[in-house]
Design an enzyme around this catalytic site. Structure first.
Site, PDB file in Angstrom:
ATOM      1  N   ASP A 190      -1.084  -8.212   1.148  1.00  0.00           N
ATOM      2  CA  ASP A 190       0.174  -8.255   0.415  1.00  0.00           C
ATOM      3  C   ASP A 190       0.631  -9.696   0.192  1.00  0.00           C
ATOM      4  O   ASP A 190       1.044 -10.074  -0.911  1.00  0.00           O
ATOM      5  CB  ASP A 190       1.265  -7.500   1.186  1.00  0.00           C
ATOM      6  CG  ASP A 190       1.044  -6.001   1.214  1.00  0.00           C
ATOM      7  OD1 ASP A 190       0.224  -5.501   0.434  1.00  0.00           O
ATOM      8  OD2 ASP A 190       1.694  -5.330   2.035  1.00  0.00           O
ATOM      9  N   GLY A 203       0.808  -1.204   0.000  1.00  0.00           N
ATOM     10  CA  GLY A 203       0.000   0.000   0.000  1.00  0.00           C
ATOM     11  C   GLY A 203       0.843   1.256   0.000  1.00  0.00           C
ATOM     12  O   GLY A 203       1.921   1.298   0.595  1.00  0.00           O
ATOM     13  N   SER A 204       0.360   2.298  -0.667  1.00  0.00           N
ATOM     14  CA  SER A 204       1.054   3.589  -0.651  1.00  0.00           C
ATOM     15  C   SER A 204       0.838   4.258   0.702  1.00  0.00           C
ATOM     16  O   SER A 204       0.077   3.788   1.540  1.00  0.00           O
ATOM     17  CB  SER A 204       0.537   4.469  -1.778  1.00  0.00           C
ATOM     18  OG  SER A 204       0.824   3.900  -3.032  1.00  0.00           O
ATOM     19  N   GLY A 205       1.550   5.373   0.907  1.00  0.00           N
ATOM     20  CA  GLY A 205       1.451   6.088   2.164  1.00  0.00           C
ATOM     21  C   GLY A 205       2.636   5.893   3.077  1.00  0.00           C
ATOM     22  O   GLY A 205       2.697   6.488   4.154  1.00  0.00           O
ATOM     23  N   HIS A 206       3.595   5.042   2.638  1.00  0.00           N
ATOM     24  CA  HIS A 206       4.785   4.762   3.450  1.00  0.00           C
ATOM     25  C   HIS A 206       6.057   5.316   2.802  1.00  0.00           C
ATOM     26  O   HIS A 206       7.154   4.899   3.158  1.00  0.00           O
ATOM     27  CB  HIS A 206       4.942   3.256   3.647  1.00  0.00           C
ATOM     28  CG  HIS A 206       3.727   2.588   4.202  1.00  0.00           C
ATOM     29  ND1 HIS A 206       3.183   2.947   5.414  1.00  0.00           N
ATOM     30  CD2 HIS A 206       2.931   1.609   3.692  1.00  0.00           C
ATOM     31  CE1 HIS A 206       2.113   2.192   5.645  1.00  0.00           C
ATOM     32  NE2 HIS A 206       1.928   1.391   4.607  1.00  0.00           N
ATOM     33  N   HIS A 256       0.123   1.376   9.767  1.00  0.00           N
ATOM     34  CA  HIS A 256      -1.189   1.786   9.268  1.00  0.00           C
ATOM     35  C   HIS A 256      -2.046   2.357  10.390  1.00  0.00           C
ATOM     36  O   HIS A 256      -3.240   2.575  10.206  1.00  0.00           O
ATOM     37  CB  HIS A 256      -1.929   0.602   8.643  1.00  0.00           C
ATOM     38  CG  HIS A 256      -1.155  -0.125   7.610  1.00  0.00           C
ATOM     39  ND1 HIS A 256      -0.379  -1.237   7.903  1.00  0.00           N
ATOM     40  CD2 HIS A 256      -1.017   0.101   6.283  1.00  0.00           C
ATOM     41  CE1 HIS A 256       0.192  -1.669   6.788  1.00  0.00           C
ATOM     42  NE2 HIS A 256      -0.172  -0.871   5.796  1.00  0.00           N
ATOM     43  N   LYS A 269       6.074  -7.395   2.894  1.00  0.00           N
ATOM     44  CA  LYS A 269       5.779  -7.146   4.302  1.00  0.00           C
ATOM     45  C   LYS A 269       4.623  -8.040   4.746  1.00  0.00           C
ATOM     46  O   LYS A 269       3.703  -8.304   3.972  1.00  0.00           O
ATOM     47  CB  LYS A 269       5.422  -5.674   4.531  1.00  0.00           C
ATOM     48  CG  LYS A 269       6.517  -4.697   4.117  1.00  0.00           C
ATOM     49  CD  LYS A 269       6.208  -3.266   4.510  1.00  0.00           C
ATOM     50  CE  LYS A 269       4.922  -2.714   3.979  1.00  0.00           C
ATOM     51  NZ  LYS A 269       4.840  -2.733   2.488  1.00  0.00           N
TER      52      LYS A 269
END
Length: 333
Positions: free
Chosen positions: A110, A54-57, A219, A105
């Site tokens: 994922d 997921g994006s945001g990291h 998250h 991860k």
């Protein structure tokens, strides 16, 4: 909520387009399906390395695409796994004939989607190995996982495995190095504030003005405890204690100490944390042989940090020091 965005639905695609425009010397981008690939991929005869999530990291994972690290990164929507199709496309794009390593991860979506992509790649005669990172000592299970979460230690796995691939290791060797790093690294985080996911428009959880969360996930998953804010040194001690007990680390060890920001914490505070962590380790007879400080595995605009400690040996030191050229990490080239 104030954010420098246009339409929340387009945050990831517009960010990836901007990343491509900023780093044409390092990467190319496929918009459909969406993935970021090393500019010279595939490199013939070299094991390809693909990661994502997921994006945001950011800069995880796209910021680590380039010589000496990842060959491709697959960004999903914010805090949501990419689907198998772009993972498969990225895998095919980096296959230079020596097989492909997936670094994943430990989050359920994922793991399942990378597993499906690996199965599809096998049907096209691409040999894929998978290493699942699970360095977080905070909790055994969380909202997104069965078992421990993969967090900032993933950066160290990607760098060191990338160096092993760059020097010509075969797929089994590169996967073995990645597994070795994952087995030797432990991480723990703290949140001072929640983050705000663009499409939600509100904080992902609530912390009182004087509260912090020890053991938070990247998250915003709950950690071990919610306590009243303490001085930085006391927070570091709380983070280090379970890390040092879990492996355990002992006098005479050489380690890489990694203090990671969650996105909203200034560098000056990260160095305050590093100072205390190094002081504790040195006091135990543990040598801080290598270091990394900065925002490398973030949680959007969350204020907070994590500490990762990697037990080193001569091989891992050599691979860590090996040249790397990505947008977020670069030395030696």
């Amino acid at each position: 909520m104030k954010k420098l965005i246009n339409d929340p639905k387009n945050v990831v695609t517009e960010a990836v387009a901007g990343f491509a425009a900023a780093h044409p010397d390092l990467v190319r981008v496929s918009q459909d399906p969406l993935f970021i690939v090393r500019k010279d991929a595939p490199v013939k005869g070299k094991v390809g390395i693909v990661s994502g999530g997921g994006s945001g990291h950011e800069p995880l994972h796209g910021g680590f695409v380039g010589p000496g690290m990842l060959d491709a990164a697959v960004p999903g929507p914010v805090f949501t796994s990419p689907t198998p199709d772009p993972i498969l496309a990225a895998t095919k794009a980096v296959d230079g004939g020596a097989g492909v390593l997936h670094i994943v991860k430990n989050y359920t979506g994922d793991v399942l989607n990378f597993e499906t992509a690996a199965d599809l790649a096998a049907l096209e005669d691409i040999d894929v190995r998978t290493v699942i990172t699970n360095d977080d000592v905070a909790v055994k299970d969380s909202l997104y996982t069965a078992g421990r979460r993969g967090v900032a230690g993933t950066v160290l796995v990607e760098k060191i495995a990338g160096a092993a691939a760059e020097r010509g290791g075969d797929l089994a060797t590169v996967a073995g190095v990645a597994e070795k790093v994952n087995a030797r690294v432990r991480s723990m985080g703290v949140a001072l504030t929640p983050c705000i996911v663009p499409h939600a428009g509100e904080p992902s959880f609530v912390l009182a003005e004087d509260e912090i969360e020890i053991g938070i996930g990247i998250h915003g998953e709950p950690g071990r405890s919610r306590i009243t804010l303490e001085p930085a040194d006391a927070v570091v001690d709380r983070l280090l204690e379970p890390i040092l007990e879990d492996l355990p680390f002992t006098s005479g060890d050489r380690v890489l100490l990694f203090v990671n920001g969650m996105g909203g914490t200034p560098q000056i505070e990260l160095y305050i944390l590093f100072r205390r962590a190094a002081e504790v380790l040195t006091g135990m007879g543990i040598e801080v042989a290598r270091s990394l400080v900065g925002n490398f595995t973030t949680s959007l605009d969350m204020q907070g940090a994590s500490i990762s400690v990697l037990q080193l040996d001569d091989e891992l030191i050599t691979l860590w020091d090996a040249p790397v050229q990505t947008s977020a990490l670069r030395w030696g080239r």
